[in-house]
Design an enzyme around this catalytic site. Structure first.
Site, short mmCIF file in Angstrom:
data_model
loop_
_atom_site.label_atom_id
_atom_site.label_comp_id
_atom_site.label_asym_id
_atom_site.label_seq_id
_atom_site.Cartn_x
_atom_site.Cartn_y
_atom_site.Cartn_z
N ARG A 53 1.17 -1.35 -0.09
CA ARG A 53 0.23 0.31 -0.04
C ARG A 53 0.98 1.50 0.07
O ARG A 53 0.98 2.23 -0.37
CB ARG A 53 -1.14 0.02 0.84
CG ARG A 53 -1.83 0.97 1.39
CD ARG A 53 -3.23 0.84 2.09
NE ARG A 53 -2.12 1.40 3.59
CZ ARG A 53 -3.60 1.20 4.44
NH1 ARG A 53 -4.59 0.24 4.79
NH2 ARG A 53 -2.55 1.04 6.11
N LYS A 152 -2.57 7.02 1.05
CA LYS A 152 -2.06 7.41 2.55
C LYS A 152 -1.59 8.20 2.39
O LYS A 152 -0.12 7.90 3.27
CB LYS A 152 -2.18 6.05 3.49
CG LYS A 152 -2.08 6.00 5.08
CD LYS A 152 -2.18 4.30 5.46
CE LYS A 152 -2.31 4.71 7.12
NZ LYS A 152 -2.74 5.40 7.81
N GLU A 185 -16.09 6.06 6.49
CA GLU A 185 -14.83 5.65 7.39
C GLU A 185 -15.25 6.18 8.39
O GLU A 185 -15.37 7.57 8.30
CB GLU A 185 -13.60 5.02 6.70
CG GLU A 185 -12.87 6.71 5.90
CD GLU A 185 -11.68 6.61 5.60
OE1 GLU A 185 -11.44 5.24 6.46
OE2 GLU A 185 -10.79 7.27 4.92
N1 PMP Z 1 -8.93 5.06 7.03
C1 PMP Z 1 -8.25 5.35 7.54
C2 PMP Z 1 -8.42 7.23 7.20
C3 PMP Z 1 -6.89 4.99 8.34
O1 PMP Z 1 -5.90 6.11 9.10
C4 PMP Z 1 -6.95 3.77 8.85
C5 PMP Z 1 -5.57 3.76 9.74
N2 PMP Z 1 -5.32 4.18 10.37
C6 PMP Z 1 -7.76 3.20 8.21
C7 PMP Z 1 -9.05 3.96 7.74
C8 PMP Z 1 -7.88 1.49 9.15
O2 PMP Z 1 -6.61 1.10 8.11
P1 PMP Z 1 -5.46 -0.16 8.60
O3 PMP Z 1 -6.81 -0.80 8.37
O4 PMP Z 1 -4.98 -0.71 7.06
O5 PMP Z 1 -4.94 0.45 9.49
#
Ligand code: PMP
Length: 299
Positions: A53, A152, A185
């Site tokens: 990622r 990200k 989210e």
């Molecule tokens: N959405 C956002 C905006 C995030 O920053 C994160 C990670 N902190 C997630 C979802 C969850 O992603 P992951 O399961 O890869 O930590």
């Protein structure tokens, strides 16, 4: 105890000496990318997925990472080894690097690569036993065709506003809607709902990060014969869901029992959420890349 060591461009530097220039475009403009990763008992959970990622985020913003994905994985493992942390939260940052004050990233000749590993601070178990109260906030998710939430990036102002609004409402986390009013989210977690035995999460094209935990939970649903799909839903669907839960590297899987003062289900973590919380915890102990050279007594 010896001082925490930070990986900074191929070297390990003591925390108080680990600094980057104020001319780094990561600092000036949020120009860069990052990952949040976790290790469990000396095993880094889904390391390949996180590194993949990271490199996809880099590709999308035309950022050249000055090392290969394999070298990056080794650097993460080495950071844990030198710090002797079996259970850690790992922050991997690649910024555009030092340039001049202009926006143009061509003034930045070399990206800065930073890996910070910290001893894990666990969320209170009470949050898992009782479930979270959350709210929806006025700030909408970045529109994907302006700044895609699948990247990200170091530009987390959108998420920070949500965090501020959540704190003002007296809760730990909040939901963001997109510009059309679909649920996206949380500030740092993906969201799921359960209705009539079916699990649903928003497609990432609505404006959400493709969470590593989210993907693992979708896999776990398949493994346990729980129907799971990516489908847009609205706040009304959240309010009338049987169960709601959030997923993320830091929080893992955590139940939500109240959204905007609407009690979800019977107001306690539901059976599907609890099953997935448990199964995910098992998975974190099974699916990891081992940190080489960690003393057995640390594991
Ligand atoms: N959405 C956002 C905006 C995030 O920053 C994160 C990670 N902190 C997630 C979802 C969850 O992603 P992951 O399961 O890869 O930590």
């Amino acid at each position: 105890m010896s001082e925490q060591l930070i990986y900074l461009n191929g070297e390990f530097v003591e925390k108080h000496k680990a600094v980057v220039s104020v001319y780094d475009h990561g600092f000036l403009y949020g120009d860069g990318i990052f990952e949040g990763i976790r290790s469990y008992a000396g095993n880094v959970f889904c390391l390949h997925e996180h590194i993949k990622r990271l490199y996809e985020s880099a590709k999308s913003i035309l950022l050249t990472i000055p090392m290969s994905p394999d070298e990056m994985e080794q650097a993460v493992l080495e950071t844990l080894r030198v710090n002797r942390y079996p259970d850690a939260y790992i922050r991997l940052i690649v910024s555009r690097g030092v340039g001049d004050l202009g926006l143009d990233p061509r003034s930045c000749k070399q990206a800065n690569v930073i890996i910070i590993a910290e001893q894990l601070k666990l969320f209170p178990q009470e949050n898992y036993d009782r479930g979270l109260r959350i709210v929806t906030v006025p700030t909408r998710r970045n529109v994907p065709d302006a700044l895609n939430p699948k990247i990200k990036s170091l530009n987390y102002l959108n998420n920070i506003l949500v965090k501020i609004e959540a704190a003002q409402a007296g809760v730990l986390e909040a939901l963001m809607l997109n510009h059309e009013g679909y649920v996206c989210e949380g500030s740092g977690d993906n969201v799921f709902l359960v209705k009539n035995g079916k699990v649903t999460t928003p497609p990432t094209y609505l404006g959400a990060l493709e969470g590593i935990t989210r993907n693992a939970v979708m896999e776990l649903c398949e493994l346990h014969g729980i129907p799971c799909e990516e489908k847009p839903f609205t706040l009304h669907d959240v309010y009338v869901a049987d169960e709601v839960f959030l997923t993320g590297t830091a929080a893992e899987v955590i139940a939500v029992v109240d959204v905007d003062s609407r009690t979800i289900g019977d107001g306690t973590p539901g059976a599907t959420t609890l099953l997935l919380t448990e199964e995910f915890r098992k998975l974190t102990r099974e699916r990891g890349v081992k940190v080489p050279g960690l003393a057995p007594e640390l594991i």
